[in-house]
Design an enzyme around this catalytic site. Structure first.
Site, PDB file in Angstrom:
ATOM      1  N   TRP A 102      69.740  31.688  47.644  1.00  0.00           N
ATOM      2  CA  TRP A 102      69.729  30.336  47.069  1.00  0.00           C
ATOM      3  C   TRP A 102      70.218  30.335  45.641  1.00  0.00           C
ATOM      4  CZ3 TRP A 102      70.247  26.900  50.474  1.00  0.00           C
ATOM      5  CH2 TRP A 102      69.677  27.059  51.734  1.00  0.00           C
ATOM      6  N   ASP A 172      64.800  26.385  40.420  1.00  0.00           N
ATOM      7  CA  ASP A 172      64.720  25.864  41.789  1.00  0.00           C
ATOM      8  C   ASP A 172      63.370  26.336  42.331  1.00  0.00           C
ATOM      9  OD1 ASP A 172      64.808  25.415  44.497  1.00  0.00           O
ATOM     10  OD2 ASP A 172      66.719  26.438  44.848  1.00  0.00           O
ATOM     11  N   LYS A 196      59.111  21.830  52.248  1.00  0.00           N
ATOM     12  CA  LYS A 196      58.210  22.967  52.413  1.00  0.00           C
ATOM     13  C   LYS A 196      56.776  22.542  52.063  1.00  0.00           C
ATOM     14  CE  LYS A 196      62.360  25.142  51.356  1.00  0.00           C
ATOM     15  NZ  LYS A 196      62.970  25.410  52.634  1.00  0.00           N
TER      16      LYS A 196
HETATM   17  N1  PMP Z   1      66.724  26.196  47.419  1.00  0.00           N
HETATM   18  C1  PMP Z   1      65.811  26.843  48.139  1.00  0.00           C
HETATM   19  C2  PMP Z   1      64.934  27.844  47.458  1.00  0.00           C
HETATM   20  C3  PMP Z   1      65.699  26.597  49.508  1.00  0.00           C
HETATM   21  O1  PMP Z   1      64.791  27.252  50.235  1.00  0.00           O
HETATM   22  C4  PMP Z   1      66.548  25.648  50.116  1.00  0.00           C
HETATM   23  C5  PMP Z   1      66.478  25.293  51.595  1.00  0.00           C
HETATM   24  N2  PMP Z   1      65.689  25.969  52.394  1.00  0.00           N
HETATM   25  C6  PMP Z   1      67.490  24.994  49.312  1.00  0.00           C
HETATM   26  C7  PMP Z   1      67.538  25.279  47.975  1.00  0.00           C
HETATM   27  C8  PMP Z   1      68.429  23.984  49.904  1.00  0.00           C
HETATM   28  O2  PMP Z   1      67.738  22.844  50.204  1.00  0.00           O
HETATM   29  P1  PMP Z   1      68.394  21.618  50.981  1.00  0.00           P
HETATM   30  O3  PMP Z   1      68.695  22.089  52.351  1.00  0.00           O
HETATM   31  O4  PMP Z   1      67.301  20.590  50.919  1.00  0.00           O
HETATM   32  O5  PMP Z   1      69.607  21.217  50.229  1.00  0.00           O
END
Ligand code: PMP
Length: 360
Positions: A102, A172, A196
């Site tokens: 991520w 994040d 989550k």
């Molecule tokens: N950052 C983290 C730490 C994630 O776990 C996720 C998705 N699991 C995201 C960003 C991306 O999120 P989204 O699919 O809502 O754009």
């Protein structure tokens, strides 16, 4: 049919009490003679809901008064792009610390817009650790430093907020927010996709220090501008009203559970139970350095990949759902967010022990 223990990484399990309350109120909410999904976001009743949920989130996280709380859309991924759009000045670079998929993705999005420096990366060791803070090559003139506080795929978590001096720290926190107490003041901006620990997908919580909002440029589209969203209390356009409502219920549920101190203790116990079993099993394996193992996402492998299919099939039949690891790493992953009770983790450990005995 009965609900099973759901280890999905996200969208993830929601507290059953919350789902039941939403079910009860689905057709008619709060005397509105309509569903909460069917009323104007500008109605008095919805604005009261929005304000109350913000108050509850502020109380849970002890958000300082000089921070603005936003409930936006676009998923965390959109904010990967929106953050550099708003805060990377043209004459400055931005620093990213890579501890997994991520943070890598966040850096990649920023690269499309600005000059990204990789201040540290654990890619060389397959993201099994966090590079020691002393080894980070931070630029004191950077517009901001970005980290992913918990890497949902590899299960690597910062257990302490790193000190990056006077440069604004952006985190994040999608998969760790509300799992335990957090010192918001150490960050200039925090953002989290809801799916989550907050609620259903389609909602993103952003907590931003007010002075940072002064940097938002006037020449970007308004819809991407955090200051514009703040000025309109997250109602620059129609918000995700259903998601916001459910988030509000989750915040109330968490307060009733004893708030973040109590959640943290419960989550620590759950993580200890699962990692403790994995490490002592002589069968399963978690590759992450112990000091940075995630409390929320626990990846593990079996001794032979050929066993994966049987493990998944049998665990699912036992009522343990969604244990398949992310396609980027394979193996298994148990996500044990706030809504997962310790009984669910115990049921998983019992199944794992039994499976290991039968497939040694
Ligand atoms: N950052 C983290 C730490 C994630 O776990 C996720 C998705 N699991 C995201 C960003 C991306 O999120 P989204 O699919 O809502 O754009």
């Amino acid at each position: 049919m009965s609900r099973a223990y759901n280890f999905s990484a996200g969208p993830a399990a929601l507290p059953e009490d919350v789902l039941r309350q939403a079910q009860t109120e689905l057709l008619e909410w709060n005397g509105a003679r309509a569903s909460v999904m069917e009323i104007s976001h500008r109605s008095k009743a919805f604005i009261a809901l929005a304000e109350e949920s913000e108050r509850d989130l502020r109380e849970l996280l002890d958000v300082p008064a000089n921070y603005t709380v936003l409930f936006l859309q676009g998923g965390a991924s959109q904010h990967f792009a929106q953050i550099p759009m708003n805060f990377a000045r043209r004459d400055q670079s931005v620093d990213y610390v890579l501890t997994g998929d991520w943070s890598e993705k966040a850096a990649k999005e920023a690269k499309a817009l600005t000059n990204v420096r990789i201040a540290a990366t654990a890619a060389v060791t397959n993201y099994d650790r966090i590079p020691p803070r002393e080894e980070w090559d931070l630029d004191p003139g950077a517009a901001y430093v970005h980290i992913a506080a918990n890497e949902t795929i590899r299960g690597v978590e910062f257990h302490e907020v790193p000190d990056v001096g006077n440069v604004p720290l952006i985190g994040d926190v999608s998969s760790t927010i509300l799992s335990r107490p957090l010192d918001v003041s150490k960050y200039a901006l925090l953002y989290a996709g809801a799916q989550k620990n907050i609620g259903p997908s389609g909602l993103v919580a952003v907590i931003v220090r007010e002075d940072l909002l002064e940097r938002c440029p006037k020449d970007i589209p308004r819809i991407f501008n955090y200051a514009e969203h703040a000025a309109k209390n997250s109602m620059l356009n129609t918000p995700n009203t259903w998601g916001w409502y459910l988030a509000g219920l989750v915040f109330k549920w968490m307060k009733a559970q004893g708030g973040l101190a109590a959640m943290g203790e419960r989550n620590r116990a759950k993580a200890n139970l699962l990692y403790g079993y994995i490490d002592n099993s002589g069968y399963y394996r978690n590759p992450v350095e112990r000091s940075v193992r995630s409390w929320m996402n626990v990846p593990f492998t079996l001794p032979r990949a050929e066993l994966d299919e049987a493990f998944l099939k049998e665990s699912n039949a036992t009522g343990l759902l969604a244990l398949k690891g992310h396609r980027a790493v394979g193996g298994m992953r148990a996500s044990i967010y706030n809504a997962m009770p310790i009984e669910g983790v115990q049921a998983l450990v019992d199944f794992m022990r039994d499976f290991a005995q039968r497939n040694g």
